[in-house]
Design an enzyme around this catalytic site. Structure first.
Site, PDB file in Angstrom:
ATOM      1  N   SER A  88     -73.853 -19.697  -0.742  1.00  6.77           N
ATOM      2  CA  SER A  88     -73.721 -19.413   0.276  1.00  6.77           C
ATOM      3  C   SER A  88     -73.523 -19.855   1.344  1.00  6.77           C
ATOM      4  CB  SER A  88     -73.993 -17.702   1.251  1.00  6.77           C
ATOM      5  OG  SER A  88     -74.120 -17.043   2.322  1.00  6.77           O
ATOM      6  N   TYR A 103     -79.211 -10.768  -1.339  1.00  4.93           N
ATOM      7  CA  TYR A 103     -78.172 -12.158  -0.932  1.00  4.93           C
ATOM      8  C   TYR A 103     -78.933 -13.204  -0.936  1.00  4.93           C
ATOM      9  CZ  TYR A 103     -73.820 -13.257  -0.263  1.00  4.93           C
ATOM     10  OH  TYR A 103     -72.136 -14.345  -0.248  1.00  4.93           O
TER      11      TYR A 103
HETATM   12  P1  NAD Z   1     -64.448 -10.569  -3.306  1.00  6.08           P
HETATM   13  O1  NAD Z   1     -65.133  -8.834  -3.010  1.00  6.08           O
HETATM   14  O2  NAD Z   1     -63.355 -10.602  -3.193  1.00  6.08           O
HETATM   15  O3  NAD Z   1     -64.573 -10.876  -4.755  1.00  6.08           O
HETATM   16  C1  NAD Z   1     -66.077 -10.635  -5.990  1.00  6.08           C
HETATM   17  C2  NAD Z   1     -65.597 -11.157  -6.676  1.00  6.08           C
HETATM   18  O4  NAD Z   1     -66.488 -10.745  -8.011  1.00  6.08           O
HETATM   19  C3  NAD Z   1     -63.847  -9.998  -8.035  1.00  6.08           C
HETATM   20  O5  NAD Z   1     -63.358 -10.698  -8.207  1.00  6.08           O
HETATM   21  C4  NAD Z   1     -65.016  -8.737  -8.462  1.00  6.08           C
HETATM   22  O6  NAD Z   1     -64.654  -8.816  -9.149  1.00  6.08           O
HETATM   23  C5  NAD Z   1     -65.853 -10.036  -8.778  1.00  6.08           C
HETATM   24  N1  NAD Z   1     -67.614  -8.943  -9.520  1.00  6.08           N
HETATM   25  C6  NAD Z   1     -68.130  -8.432  -9.080  1.00  6.08           C
HETATM   26  N2  NAD Z   1     -69.182  -8.100  -9.789  1.00  6.08           N
HETATM   27  C7  NAD Z   1     -68.900  -8.373 -10.868  1.00  6.08           C
HETATM   28  C8  NAD Z   1     -69.406  -8.548 -12.193  1.00  6.08           C
HETATM   29  N3  NAD Z   1     -70.447  -7.433 -12.400  1.00  6.08           N
HETATM   30  N4  NAD Z   1     -68.924  -8.981 -13.488  1.00  6.08           N
HETATM   31  C9  NAD Z   1     -67.759  -9.886 -12.578  1.00  6.08           C
HETATM   32  N5  NAD Z   1     -67.521  -9.517 -11.888  1.00  6.08           N
HETATM   33  C10 NAD Z   1     -67.743  -8.970 -10.850  1.00  6.08           C
HETATM   34  O7  NAD Z   1     -65.579 -11.199  -3.000  1.00  6.08           O
HETATM   35  P2  NAD Z   1     -65.415 -12.772  -1.964  1.00  6.08           P
HETATM   36  O8  NAD Z   1     -66.231 -13.067  -0.906  1.00  6.08           O
HETATM   37  O9  NAD Z   1     -64.270 -13.046  -2.228  1.00  6.08           O
HETATM   38  O10 NAD Z   1     -66.764 -13.430  -2.281  1.00  6.08           O
HETATM   39  C11 NAD Z   1     -67.194 -13.978  -4.112  1.00  6.08           C
HETATM   40  C12 NAD Z   1     -67.904 -15.754  -3.845  1.00  6.08           C
HETATM   41  O11 NAD Z   1     -68.125 -16.101  -2.804  1.00  6.08           O
HETATM   42  C13 NAD Z   1     -69.194 -14.511  -4.342  1.00  6.08           C
HETATM   43  O12 NAD Z   1     -70.573 -15.137  -4.459  1.00  6.08           O
HETATM   44  C14 NAD Z   1     -69.725 -14.500  -2.588  1.00  6.08           C
HETATM   45  O13 NAD Z   1     -71.816 -13.907  -2.505  1.00  6.08           O
HETATM   46  C15 NAD Z   1     -69.552 -15.386  -1.835  1.00  6.08           C
HETATM   47  N6  NAD Z   1     -69.106 -15.799  -0.756  1.00  6.08           N
HETATM   48  C16 NAD Z   1     -68.211 -15.316   0.059  1.00  6.08           C
HETATM   49  C17 NAD Z   1     -68.159 -15.562   1.082  1.00  6.08           C
HETATM   50  C18 NAD Z   1     -67.318 -14.419   2.385  1.00  6.08           C
HETATM   51  O14 NAD Z   1     -67.487 -14.950   3.455  1.00  6.08           O
HETATM   52  N7  NAD Z   1     -66.658 -13.810   1.929  1.00  6.08           N
HETATM   53  C19 NAD Z   1     -69.831 -16.138   2.257  1.00  6.08           C
HETATM   54  C20 NAD Z   1     -69.893 -17.209   1.311  1.00  6.08           C
HETATM   55  C21 NAD Z   1     -70.122 -16.945  -0.117  1.00  6.08           C
END
Ligand code: NAD
Length: 256
Positions: free
Chosen positions: A138, A151
């Site tokens: 991130s 985080y």
């Molecule tokens: P999201 O909530 O859409 O997806 C999260 C995913 O993680 C889902 O598929 C969920 O089922 C899975 N998950 C959660 N807990 C779990 C567990 N205990 N075991 C297995 N799977 C689990 O969120 P997202 O925004 O797509 O985030 C995905 C990644 O991207 C994360 O690591 C997040 O930190 C990172 N990220 C997101 C953003 C953003 O703005 N959305 C920015 C930077 C980084």
């Protein structure tokens, strides 16, 4: 093209993980979709991806907060060529009020899971002579924000882990890098909008522009397709010598 490669994407039944899985499947990779919910919809998603992109796709349930299940996911998947550590959760609270269980869960899911899956996958990659490890960190792996202690700590940890794994695999045809997205409009972010609207008494557009994207100079969300495309690039021959680094997809956030 990634035909004949097998990719495991953790946390891929929604958001960025799903976008990455679709992009890798579009490039011809067989994919393993993961979450811990194990619903008929999760399995249906794999069937949809298989038929849309004409690849093998299956869903494997594993809870990324559990070390044994992280390692079992890799064992069950088989010969993993591409590992994308993406599962993640978020919680926002001042440090003195931050719940201990939530701290432990964020560190386990967002950081330690990448240690366990990588440890389980890397020897197979060495034996087969090719491997790509992509950690979805991130902008918070490079910069901090208040109230996101767990985080930010976990994402900085993932960046450090990526560098270490890159050094340990540098003489093998294996690379390990971290992608650092800014804000991407996924369920993880969308759920923060109503709370923030209420907290600051703002409308949705103002929250998006002045709160969420305040540090994203482009004033646009990155997309799941862009994170998928960046992952595919890191799996392409053009990236063979890119290892141990971060790629920001953040509309200029970390240029500030
Ligand atoms: P999201 O909530 O859409 O997806 C999260 C995913 O993680 C889902 O598929 C969920 O089922 C899975 N998950 C959660 N807990 C779990 C567990 N205990 N075991 C297995 N799977 C689990 O969120 P997202 O925004 O797509 O985030 C995905 C990644 O991207 C994360 O690591 C997040 O930190 C990172 N990220 C997101 C953003 C953003 O703005 N959305 C920015 C930077 C980084």
């Amino acid at each position: 093209m990634l035909t004949g490669k097998l990719a495991v994407i953790t946390g891929s039944n929604s958001g960025i993980g799903l976008g990455v899985a679709k992009e890798l499947a579009k490039q011809g990779a067989d994919v393993v979709i993961n979450s811990f919910s194990d619903t008929p919809e999760d399995h249906a998603l794999a069937v949809e991806i298989a038929s849309e992109f004409n690849v093998n796709a299956r869903y494997i349930s594993a809870d990324m907060s559990d070390a044994t299940q992280c390692r079992a996911l890799i064992a069950q998947a088989g010969a993993v060529d591409i590992l994308v550590n993406n599962a993640g959760i978020q919680h926002v609270a001042p440090i003195e009020e931050f719940p201990i269980d939530t701290w432990n869960a964020i560190i386990a899911i967002n950081m330690s899971s990448a240690f366990h899956t990588t440890a389980a996958a890397v020897s197979g990659m060495r034996e087969r002579g090719w491997g790509r490890i992509v950690n979805v960190a991130s902008a918070h792996g490079l910069r901090a924000s208040p109230y996101k202690s767990a985080y930010v700590a976990a994402k900085h940890g993932v960046v450090g882990l990526s560098k270490t794994v890159a050094l340990e695999t540098a003489e093998d045809p294996i690379t390990c890098n971290a992608i650092c997205p800014g804000y991407v409009l996924t369920p993880l972010v969308a759920t923060q909008i109503p709370d923030t609207m209420e907290q600051y008494n703002m409308d949705r557009e103002t929250v998006i522009r002045d709160v969420l994207l305040t540090r994203q100079p482009s004033k646009q969300f990155a997309t799941t397709e862009q994170i998928g495309g960046t992952t595919a690039f890191l799996c392409s021959p053009a990236a063979d010598q890119i290892t141990g680094t971060t790629i920001s997809v953040d509309g200029g956030w970390t240029a500030l």
